[in-house]
Design an enzyme around this catalytic site. Structure first.
Site, mmCIF file in Angstrom:
data_model
loop_
_atom_site.group_PDB
_atom_site.id
_atom_site.type_symbol
_atom_site.label_atom_id
_atom_site.label_comp_id
_atom_site.label_asym_id
_atom_site.label_seq_id
_atom_site.Cartn_x
_atom_site.Cartn_y
_atom_site.Cartn_z
ATOM 1 N N LEU A 197 3.402 -15.756 -3.585
ATOM 2 C CA LEU A 197 4.074 -14.496 -3.937
ATOM 3 C C LEU A 197 3.906 -13.446 -2.859
ATOM 4 C CD1 LEU A 197 3.004 -14.207 -7.695
ATOM 5 C CD2 LEU A 197 5.209 -14.979 -6.812
ATOM 6 N N GLY A 220 -1.186 -10.799 2.545
ATOM 7 C CA GLY A 220 -1.562 -9.633 3.345
ATOM 8 C C GLY A 220 -2.702 -10.015 4.264
ATOM 9 N N PHE A 274 -5.667 -9.319 3.791
ATOM 10 C CA PHE A 274 -6.903 -9.501 3.035
ATOM 11 C C PHE A 274 -6.822 -10.659 2.050
ATOM 12 C CE2 PHE A 274 -6.566 -5.186 4.457
ATOM 13 C CZ PHE A 274 -7.754 -5.055 5.164
ATOM 14 N N GLY A 275 -5.758 -11.465 2.137
ATOM 15 C CA GLY A 275 -5.678 -12.618 1.253
ATOM 16 C C GLY A 275 -4.250 -12.969 0.903
ATOM 17 N N VAL A 329 -1.513 -14.448 -2.285
ATOM 18 C CA VAL A 329 -1.321 -14.438 -3.734
ATOM 19 C C VAL A 329 -0.329 -15.534 -4.113
ATOM 20 C CG1 VAL A 329 -0.565 -13.062 -5.712
ATOM 21 C CG2 VAL A 329 -1.812 -11.969 -3.843
ATOM 22 N N LYS A 337 -5.221 -14.786 -6.558
ATOM 23 C CA LYS A 337 -5.386 -14.161 -5.251
ATOM 24 C C LYS A 337 -6.598 -14.786 -4.585
ATOM 25 C CE LYS A 337 -4.737 -9.605 -4.275
ATOM 26 N NZ LYS A 337 -5.003 -8.147 -4.152
ATOM 27 N N ASP A 393 -4.237 3.115 -3.501
ATOM 28 C CA ASP A 393 -3.114 2.407 -2.864
ATOM 29 C C ASP A 393 -1.941 2.322 -3.840
ATOM 30 O OD1 ASP A 393 -1.781 1.146 -0.799
ATOM 31 O OD2 ASP A 393 -2.709 -0.814 -1.143
HETATM 32 P P1 ADP Z 1 -1.830 -7.822 -1.864
HETATM 33 O O1 ADP Z 1 -3.262 -7.552 -1.556
HETATM 34 O O2 ADP Z 1 -1.256 -8.977 -1.107
HETATM 35 O O3 ADP Z 1 -0.955 -6.594 -1.777
HETATM 36 P P2 ADP Z 1 -1.273 -7.773 -4.730
HETATM 37 O O4 ADP Z 1 -2.367 -7.786 -5.744
HETATM 38 O O5 ADP Z 1 -0.550 -6.481 -4.539
HETATM 39 O O6 ADP Z 1 -1.858 -8.347 -3.370
HETATM 40 O O7 ADP Z 1 -0.228 -8.906 -5.135
HETATM 41 C C1 ADP Z 1 0.808 -9.286 -4.250
HETATM 42 C C2 ADP Z 1 2.092 -9.526 -5.017
HETATM 43 O O8 ADP Z 1 1.922 -10.546 -5.990
HETATM 44 C C3 ADP Z 1 2.564 -8.312 -5.820
HETATM 45 O O9 ADP Z 1 3.345 -7.435 -5.056
HETATM 46 C C4 ADP Z 1 3.360 -8.956 -6.942
HETATM 47 O O10 ADP Z 1 4.667 -9.269 -6.491
HETATM 48 C C5 ADP Z 1 2.622 -10.250 -7.185
HETATM 49 N N1 ADP Z 1 1.648 -10.110 -8.285
HETATM 50 C C6 ADP Z 1 0.357 -9.723 -8.206
HETATM 51 N N2 ADP Z 1 -0.249 -9.723 -9.410
HETATM 52 C C7 ADP Z 1 0.680 -10.132 -10.300
HETATM 53 C C8 ADP Z 1 0.687 -10.375 -11.743
HETATM 54 N N3 ADP Z 1 -0.403 -10.185 -12.498
HETATM 55 N N4 ADP Z 1 1.839 -10.810 -12.292
HETATM 56 C C9 ADP Z 1 2.950 -11.016 -11.552
HETATM 57 N N5 ADP Z 1 3.002 -10.827 -10.220
HETATM 58 C C10 ADP Z 1 1.895 -10.388 -9.583
#
Ligand code: ADP
Ligand code: MG
Length: 352
Positions: free
Chosen positions: A28, A31, A33-34, A36, A55, A167
């Protein structure tokens, strides 16, 4: 005491997971830092079915697990539903923290705002059906008001728990299809000031497009975090002195601005806006005075929307996007602002 017992018992009986239980699906996001992924979990008697999000995080994952555990207990509805987090040592990249959430939905607020249909696409998601009503400024204002109420409600939950997100941006707000509300995600840069989990300076984690101006002031100093017990004793005082929650309020104010002004939704136009606002010494009223006389139709539309009902929306926006943190409205006070007196979207669905 009871709270500790409950937390302990809750943890004892919650299902735990390990690497082999997790079946990777589509990536999905990635970044620095990891990464997803959408995942499913191999069936265990105790595990719930359905979709999950994993993640794989670097060293900052430890703080993100801490924050999610705290949110789970203190303000569960504010953020994506956290399932479990653990240290995974067998990875080729060395130790990683793996974090699991329920899959909340397909779209972030950023995805939805990019669509030409915004904000009507959000109205359809919240109400669960497409409204057969004429489009217009008043209807758009009601939808945006409903989104703002949900964002401020979620933020108030975090802030009342003592957590500052740091953020807040449309990419970190997910639409939860289950509860039909927006929830906050990505607590990787968050600070918990009541317990002293707050390792500033970490400005490099912050997104300059949505960051309040004081972050740049802070980065010139290098404050060191006090020890945990000292921080815990000092934090209510420090909170009152610095009002760190107002950092998030500035970011959510910029989201409000982007929702009202279609012409400010792209990255490049937001960056340009930030430059203009800085030139106006972060005074939104003087920004308006400089741009309004030669405003494009798209920009004019934003002012028109915020000027509805005697300019109550503009008043709320201006109370969020202020240079001095101290002068910005809190999430709780914003929720009581007259902008929210008018009925939003839910009222419409009750009528039917
Ligand atoms: P990063 O550190 O890469 O920004 P995020 O926690 O923002 O990580 O997650 C990256 C992307 O994954 C989000 O923009 C979203 O599209 C998707 N995502 C993250 N958590 C969820 C969740 N609980 N349900 C659905 N999509 C999610
Ligand atoms: Mg993110």
């Amino acid at each position: 005491f009871d709270m500790f017992v409950l937390a302990f018992v809750e943890r004892l009986f919650r299902p735990t997971y390990k690497k082999d239980d997790i079946v990777l699906g589509k990536k999905l996001g990635e970044g620095s830092f990891g990464a997803v992924y959408r995942v499913s979990l191999a069936k265990k008697p105790s595990s719930k079915g359905g979709d999950f999000v994993l993640k794989k995080a670097t060293e900052y994952g430890a703080v993100e697990i801490w924050m999610n555990e705290r949110v789970r207990r203190a303000c569960a509805n504010s953020c994506a539903d956290f399932v479990y987090g653990f240290l995974e040592n067998s990875s080729k990249k060395g130790a990683e923290y793996w974090l699991l959430w329920r899959f909340e939905g397909e779209a972030t607020l950023a995805d939805l705002m990019q669509s030409r249909e915004f904000p009507y696409n959000v109205e359809a998601l919240i109400l669960g059906e497409v409204q057969d009503l004429p489009k217009g400024l008043d209807r758009e204002n009601r939808i945006i008001q409903t989104i703002m109420r949900q964002l401020l409600f979620a933020l108030d939950g975090l802030h009342s728990t003592g957590i500052v997100h740091r953020d807040i941006k449309p990419q970190n707000i997910i639409f939860s299809e289950g509860s039909r509300t927006f929830k906050i995600i990505d607590l990787g840069a968050a600070a918990d000031l009541r317990v002293g989990i707050n390792y500033i300076p970490k400005e490099f984690l912050l997104d300059p497009r949505y960051a309040a101006p004081e972050q740049y002031i802070m980065s010139t100093q290098t404050p060191s975090a006090p020890s945990a017990p000292v921080a815990a004793a000092l934090s209510p005082v420090l909170w009152q002195l610095n009002l760190p929650d107002r950092f998030d309020i500035y970011s959510v104010g910029l989201i409000f601005l982007q929702m009202a002004f279609p012409g400010l939704r792209s990255d490049s136009s937001l960056i340009q806006f930030n430059r203009q606002l800085k030139r106006c010494d972060y005074d939104l009223v003087s920004w308006r005075q400089t741009v309004e006389p030669r405003a494009s139709p798209e920009l004019r539309k934003g002012f028109e929307l915020l000027d509805l009902d005697g300019g109550i929306g503009w008043e709320l926006l201006a109370s969020m996007v202020r240079f001095k943190a101290r002068q910005r409205i809190s999430a709780k006070t914003a929720l009581a602002h007259p902008y929210f007196d008018r009925e939003g979207l839910l009222a419409l669905s009750f009528i039917q």
